[in-house]
Design a protein around this motif. Sequence first.
Motif, PDB file in Angstrom:
ATOM      1  N   ALA A 231       0.831  -1.202   0.000  1.00  0.00           N
ATOM      2  CA  ALA A 231       0.000   0.000   0.000  1.00  0.00           C
ATOM      3  C   ALA A 231       0.866   1.254   0.000  1.00  0.00           C
ATOM      4  CB  ALA A 231      -0.917  -0.003   1.222  1.00  0.00           C
ATOM      5  N   ASP A 232       0.208   2.389  -0.237  1.00  0.00           N
ATOM      6  CA  ASP A 232       0.848   3.700  -0.156  1.00  0.00           C
ATOM      7  C   ASP A 232       0.711   4.200   1.280  1.00  0.00           C
ATOM      8  OD1 ASP A 232       1.103   6.617  -0.112  1.00  0.00           O
ATOM      9  OD2 ASP A 232       1.146   6.505  -2.297  1.00  0.00           O
ATOM     10  N   LYS A 233       1.827   4.319   1.965  1.00  0.00           N
ATOM     11  CA  LYS A 233       1.811   4.668   3.385  1.00  0.00           C
ATOM     12  C   LYS A 233       1.156   6.022   3.639  1.00  0.00           C
ATOM     13  CE  LYS A 233       4.856   4.981   7.429  1.00  0.00           C
ATOM     14  NZ  LYS A 233       6.255   4.823   7.900  1.00  0.00           N
ATOM     15  N   ASN A 234       1.514   7.025   2.857  1.00  0.00           N
ATOM     16  CA  ASN A 234       0.983   8.377   3.086  1.00  0.00           C
ATOM     17  C   ASN A 234      -0.521   8.435   2.829  1.00  0.00           C
ATOM     18  OD1 ASN A 234       3.459   9.509   3.827  1.00  0.00           O
ATOM     19  ND2 ASN A 234       4.024   9.909   1.692  1.00  0.00           N
ATOM     20  N   GLN A 235      -0.974   7.717   1.800  1.00  0.00           N
ATOM     21  CA  GLN A 235      -2.413   7.724   1.525  1.00  0.00           C
ATOM     22  C   GLN A 235      -3.194   7.037   2.636  1.00  0.00           C
ATOM     23  OE1 GLN A 235      -3.351   6.276  -2.387  1.00  0.00           O
ATOM     24  NE2 GLN A 235      -2.480   8.053  -3.429  1.00  0.00           N
TER      25      GLN A 235
END
Length: 351
Positions: A231-235
Amino acid sequence: MHKKILDHLNEAILLFDKDLRLTYINPAGEMLLADSAKHLLGQTAHKLFKTAHNTLFNDLLPRLYLLEPLVDRELILERLSQSITVNLSATPLLEDGKLSEILIELQQVDRHLRITKEEQLLAQQNTSRMLVRGLAHEIKNPLGGLRGAAQLLDLELQDPELKEYTQIIIAESDRLQDLMDKMLGPNKPAHKSQLNIHEVLERVRHLVTVEAAHGIMLQTNYDPSIPEIFADKNQLIQAILNIVRNAVQAVQNHGVITMKTRVQRHMTIGRKRYKLTVKIDIIDNGPGIKPELMGQIFYPMITGRAEGTGLGLSIAQSLINQHNGLIECESEPGNTVFSIYLPLETNHANT
């Protein structure tokens, strides 16, 4: 032969005598009631079918003594502190014109109802996203011209008092521009990598702890065995942060917010079924969401707070959708639960 057929049916088949005591149950019934035939046989229907409002016995089963078949849909049964939703069909069996036995068929429909609800939620989200993006683009074009004209006018004016008005126009244009950007949602592609979901949750917990009032308690209930997700950590941080901040606002200055993780097996999201998903629950003990808002909370610009923009949940849902996941909500006074589902095996999804 009859028993062989009944034993291989997917629907639960239960047979009761005229005193409503169980005399036969097939394997599907044992699975549905989560108990063995050895333990269930001889129990009364009243004990087996506990419902939230006892409608089954107050209104429905007495009709069988009048030799009338009955059907009840989406009946909620309580079994071992769990609720299951079933469609029920009951048929009185006669002998010499008198009631001798009662045949009951049960079909569990929780999964079907949930899939339908998810599909509606995803369709609503996609439709609203398209409408909002179209509206935001239409507003941004004249807004840019308005701001540019105010800047040019500001350069021509010498009077400080008049310049103050143009600065207000520019500042408000920037505020509307920021609002339009939020309505358009994330415009950057996700940068996915393997990560521990608890690192994301701990980052959110740290950020909220700094912001929240001292009377708010943030608790965690993690399953440390959950594997890493892609996954995209910031999102993910942004999506979960939006939900937790909503919970903070809901409990106001005093309350408890719990972040909980568990593994969910054989989960269907949209039209895909995943062997493993991670379920993240954000639970608060605030006053709950008004029933009239429950079906609309993921729409943009829908909010129960006068000062809210109604974009936080819409953006969170959009970010989680980009990860093939989904956000659901259940709410009652004192217990609001936002559940985030994220596939753990995106490469092994099957339709």
